[in-house]
Motif scaffolding. Structure first.
Motif, PDB file in Angstrom:
ATOM      1  N   ASP A   1      29.646  47.252  66.949  1.00 18.52           N
ATOM      2  CA  ASP A   1      28.733  46.230  66.989  1.00 18.52           C
ATOM      3  C   ASP A   1      27.565  46.957  66.247  1.00 18.52           C
ATOM      4  OD1 ASP A   1      29.848  43.892  68.449  1.00 18.52           O
ATOM      5  OD2 ASP A   1      30.561  45.399  69.485  1.00 18.52           O
ATOM      6  N   VAL A   2      26.920  46.242  65.537  1.00 16.81           N
ATOM      7  CA  VAL A   2      25.361  46.713  64.987  1.00 16.81           C
ATOM      8  C   VAL A   2      24.276  45.940  65.256  1.00 16.81           C
ATOM      9  CG1 VAL A   2      24.156  47.785  62.785  1.00 16.81           C
ATOM     10  CG2 VAL A   2      26.980  47.534  62.990  1.00 16.81           C
ATOM     11  N   THR A   3      23.369  46.610  66.010  1.00 19.17           N
ATOM     12  CA  THR A   3      22.178  45.948  66.438  1.00 19.17           C
ATOM     13  C   THR A   3      20.851  46.653  66.110  1.00 19.17           C
ATOM     14  OG1 THR A   3      22.295  47.116  68.794  1.00 19.17           O
ATOM     15  CG2 THR A   3      23.240  44.870  68.497  1.00 19.17           C
ATOM     16  N   ASP A   4      20.984  48.091  65.547  1.00 23.90           N
ATOM     17  CA  ASP A   4      19.845  48.815  65.137  1.00 23.90           C
ATOM     18  C   ASP A   4      19.283  48.034  63.923  1.00 23.90           C
ATOM     19  OD1 ASP A   4      18.131  51.342  65.105  1.00 23.90           O
ATOM     20  OD2 ASP A   4      19.009  51.304  63.446  1.00 23.90           O
ATOM     21  N   PRO A   5      17.913  47.782  63.789  1.00 31.52           N
ATOM     22  CA  PRO A   5      17.432  47.102  62.596  1.00 31.52           C
ATOM     23  C   PRO A   5      17.814  48.250  61.340  1.00 31.52           C
ATOM     24  CG  PRO A   5      15.941  47.901  64.161  1.00 31.52           C
ATOM     25  CD  PRO A   5      16.894  47.934  64.964  1.00 31.52           C
ATOM     26  N   TRP A   6      17.699  49.344  61.307  1.00 35.44           N
ATOM     27  CA  TRP A   6      17.907  50.152  60.165  1.00 35.44           C
ATOM     28  C   TRP A   6      19.356  50.323  59.744  1.00 35.44           C
ATOM     29  CZ3 TRP A   6      13.673  51.250  57.545  1.00 35.44           C
ATOM     30  CH2 TRP A   6      12.375  51.218  58.119  1.00 35.44           C
ATOM     31  N   ASP A   7      20.188  50.307  60.673  1.00 35.90           N
ATOM     32  CA  ASP A   7      21.525  50.341  60.504  1.00 35.90           C
ATOM     33  C   ASP A   7      21.814  48.797  59.696  1.00 35.90           C
ATOM     34  OD1 ASP A   7      22.037  52.586  61.256  1.00 35.90           O
ATOM     35  OD2 ASP A   7      23.094  52.132  62.948  1.00 35.90           O
ATOM     36  N   LEU A   8      21.086  47.566  60.389  1.00 32.12           N
ATOM     37  CA  LEU A   8      21.359  46.358  59.863  1.00 32.12           C
ATOM     38  C   LEU A   8      20.996  46.383  58.250  1.00 32.12           C
ATOM     39  CD1 LEU A   8      20.594  44.356  63.020  1.00 32.12           C
ATOM     40  CD2 LEU A   8      22.854  44.520  61.994  1.00 32.12           C
TER      41      LEU A   8
ATOM     42  N   LEU B   1      20.258  39.601  60.032  1.00 30.06           N
ATOM     43  CA  LEU B   1      21.279  40.103  60.949  1.00 30.06           C
ATOM     44  C   LEU B   1      20.905  40.372  62.157  1.00 30.06           C
ATOM     45  CD1 LEU B   1      23.029  42.312  57.843  1.00 30.06           C
ATOM     46  CD2 LEU B   1      23.701  39.749  59.125  1.00 30.06           C
ATOM     47  N   ARG B   2      19.646  41.137  62.100  1.00 25.52           N
ATOM     48  CA  ARG B   2      19.010  41.807  63.516  1.00 25.52           C
ATOM     49  C   ARG B   2      18.749  40.388  64.560  1.00 25.52           C
ATOM     50  NH1 ARG B   2      17.778  45.057  67.488  1.00 25.52           N
ATOM     51  NH2 ARG B   2      15.919  45.088  68.186  1.00 25.52           N
ATOM     52  N   VAL B   3      18.119  39.261  64.220  1.00 21.98           N
ATOM     53  CA  VAL B   3      18.214  38.293  64.979  1.00 21.98           C
ATOM     54  C   VAL B   3      19.429  37.636  65.769  1.00 21.98           C
ATOM     55  CG1 VAL B   3      17.338  35.893  65.208  1.00 21.98           C
ATOM     56  CG2 VAL B   3      15.767  37.446  64.002  1.00 21.98           C
ATOM     57  N   SER B   4      20.222  37.605  64.656  1.00 21.63           N
ATOM     58  CA  SER B   4      21.534  37.139  65.025  1.00 21.63           C
ATOM     59  C   SER B   4      22.285  37.988  66.068  1.00 21.63           C
ATOM     60  CB  SER B   4      22.463  37.049  63.734  1.00 21.63           C
ATOM     61  OG  SER B   4      22.033  35.956  62.863  1.00 21.63           O
ATOM     62  N   SER B   5      22.128  39.371  65.836  1.00 18.45           N
ATOM     63  CA  SER B   5      22.990  40.506  66.689  1.00 18.45           C
ATOM     64  C   SER B   5      22.570  40.309  67.980  1.00 18.45           C
ATOM     65  CB  SER B   5      22.744  41.685  66.048  1.00 18.45           C
ATOM     66  OG  SER B   5      21.386  42.108  66.285  1.00 18.45           O
ATOM     67  N   VAL B   6      21.261  39.994  68.244  1.00 18.42           N
ATOM     68  CA  VAL B   6      20.800  39.582  69.558  1.00 18.42           C
ATOM     69  C   VAL B   6      20.789  38.402  70.423  1.00 18.42           C
ATOM     70  CG1 VAL B   6      19.667  41.905  69.675  1.00 18.42           C
ATOM     71  CG2 VAL B   6      18.666  40.036  68.956  1.00 18.42           C
ATOM     72  N   MET B   7      21.160  37.383  69.536  1.00 15.39           N
ATOM     73  CA  MET B   7      20.886  35.839  69.855  1.00 15.39           C
ATOM     74  C   MET B   7      22.194  35.132  70.018  1.00 15.39           C
ATOM     75  SD  MET B   7      17.757  35.674  70.926  1.00 15.39           S
ATOM     76  CE  MET B   7      16.201  36.399  70.714  1.00 15.39           C
ATOM     77  N   GLY B   8      23.366  35.815  70.057  1.00 17.60           N
ATOM     78  CA  GLY B   8      24.670  35.238  70.129  1.00 17.60           C
ATOM     79  C   GLY B   8      25.571  35.499  69.027  1.00 17.60           C
ATOM     80  N   GLY B   9      24.987  36.000  68.042  1.00 16.58           N
ATOM     81  CA  GLY B   9      25.886  36.293  66.786  1.00 16.58           C
ATOM     82  C   GLY B   9      26.841  37.524  66.979  1.00 16.58           C
ATOM     83  N   VAL B  10      27.548  37.729  66.222  1.00 18.35           N
ATOM     84  CA  VAL B  10      28.196  38.872  65.702  1.00 18.35           C
ATOM     85  C   VAL B  10      28.101  39.730  64.517  1.00 18.35           C
ATOM     86  CG1 VAL B  10      30.788  39.830  65.828  1.00 18.35           C
ATOM     87  CG2 VAL B  10      30.200  37.896  67.506  1.00 18.35           C
ATOM     88  N   VAL B  11      27.786  40.989  64.685  1.00 17.19           N
ATOM     89  CA  VAL B  11      27.578  41.713  63.446  1.00 17.19           C
ATOM     90  C   VAL B  11      28.277  42.966  63.739  1.00 17.19           C
ATOM     91  CG1 VAL B  11      25.973  42.779  61.766  1.00 17.19           C
ATOM     92  CG2 VAL B  11      25.268  40.727  63.010  1.00 17.19           C
ATOM     93  N   LEU B  12      29.182  43.032  62.810  1.00 17.21           N
ATOM     94  CA  LEU B  12      30.333  44.628  63.031  1.00 17.21           C
ATOM     95  C   LEU B  12      30.039  45.199  61.798  1.00 17.21           C
ATOM     96  CD1 LEU B  12      33.223  42.666  64.437  1.00 17.21           C
ATOM     97  CD2 LEU B  12      31.889  43.929  65.447  1.00 17.21           C
ATOM     98  N   GLY B  13      29.963  46.569  61.915  1.00 20.10           N
ATOM     99  CA  GLY B  13      29.916  47.574  60.719  1.00 20.10           C
ATOM    100  C   GLY B  13      31.231  48.336  60.773  1.00 20.10           C
TER     101      GLY B  13
END
Length: 265
Positions: free
Chosen positions: A14-21, A45-57
């Protein structure tokens, strides 16, 4: 960049760091050649990653589990969708750098996304893909076991001019997340031909068929722009007609250098 071809040489996290996003923007450009205006930005992607979305790297394994310093090579991005009181997971992006293709990462990212959606209590996933890209059809139907019931003409505006842009049609894919995952080989083409090639171009669609299983051919190699447009319009006419009559796209059949969508009642 030379990348490993074994799935064991990658990690998915899971990716949540803004620079990685932000780095995941470059994966989209590498995968599809997008212009800046078409890239899903790291800020969203940053907003989604902490508001219920899924961001995978996806990263080369030597980068380690806790950082993206080895360079992201793939991503999957989706979010909860709501309509008519039903909630499910919609997957908006699945992208790989060209060097990471054929490594198994696409399936691995999708299965990881499935795990996250199930953990949220969601049992269905949808996404769209271009029906003129049979390698994606093979992933969606044969490797994941999804189906398609809806054809979406002109889903995106991917050009400057409505009249001259190549129409960005899509098939909407549905994946039942409660079914066990089981990859199946591409079947041979069996059924009546609703659309078939005549040379390199599509023949006239046959829209009067009533069989239990029908076939609609799709070219497997890039074509000149006028021929590609002819295939786009022929597939649009064929699939729209049969999906409206209750058929479902269930798989992609292969025979040598030919590929066919399988439509079943």
């Amino acid at each position: 960049m030379s990348l490993p071809h074994s799935l064991s040489d990658y990690v998915i996290r899971d990716v949540t760091d803004p620079w990685d996003l932000r780095e995941l923007e470059g994966v989209q450009v590498a995968a599809w050649g997008y212009a800046d205006r078409d890239v899903t930005p790291g800020t969203l992607l940053r907003v989604s990653s902490v508001m219920g979305g899924v961001v995978l790297g996806a990263y080369p394994a030597q980068a380690g589990e806790g950082e993206g310093g080895g360079g992201a090579v793939g991503l999957a991005y989706g979010f909860p969708a709501l309509r008519d009181g039903e909630v499910w997971h919609h997957s908006h992006l699945l992208a790989l750098r060209p060097g990471a293709r054929r490594s198994g990462l696409a399936v691995a990212l999708k299965l990881a996304q499935r795990e996250r959606a199930l953990a949220q209590g969601l049992t269905r996933m949808t996404w769209t893909f271009d029906p003129l890209v049979p390698r994606n059809a093979r992933l969606n139907f044969g490797k994941l076991g999804a189906v398609s019931r809806r054809y979406l003409p002109d889903w995106y505006a991917l050009g400057e001019n409505r009249e001259t842009a190549f129409p960005a049609d899509r098939l909407l894919v549905e994946w039942d997340l409660t079914r066990p995952h089981a990859e199946r080989p591409a079947p041979p083409p069996r059924g009546e031909l609703a659309l078939a090639a005549q040379g390199t171009e599509p023949g006239p669609p046959r829209l009067e068929l009533r069989g239990a299983q029908l076939l609609a051919e799709v070219p497997v190699h890039p074509q000149p722009a006028p021929v590609q447009l002819a295939w786009r319009l022929a597939l649009r006419e064929t699939l729209t007609a049969y999906l409206a009559r209750g058929y479902v796209v269930t798989d992609l059949a292969r025979e040598g250098e030919r590929a066919f969508y399988i439509l079943e009642k």
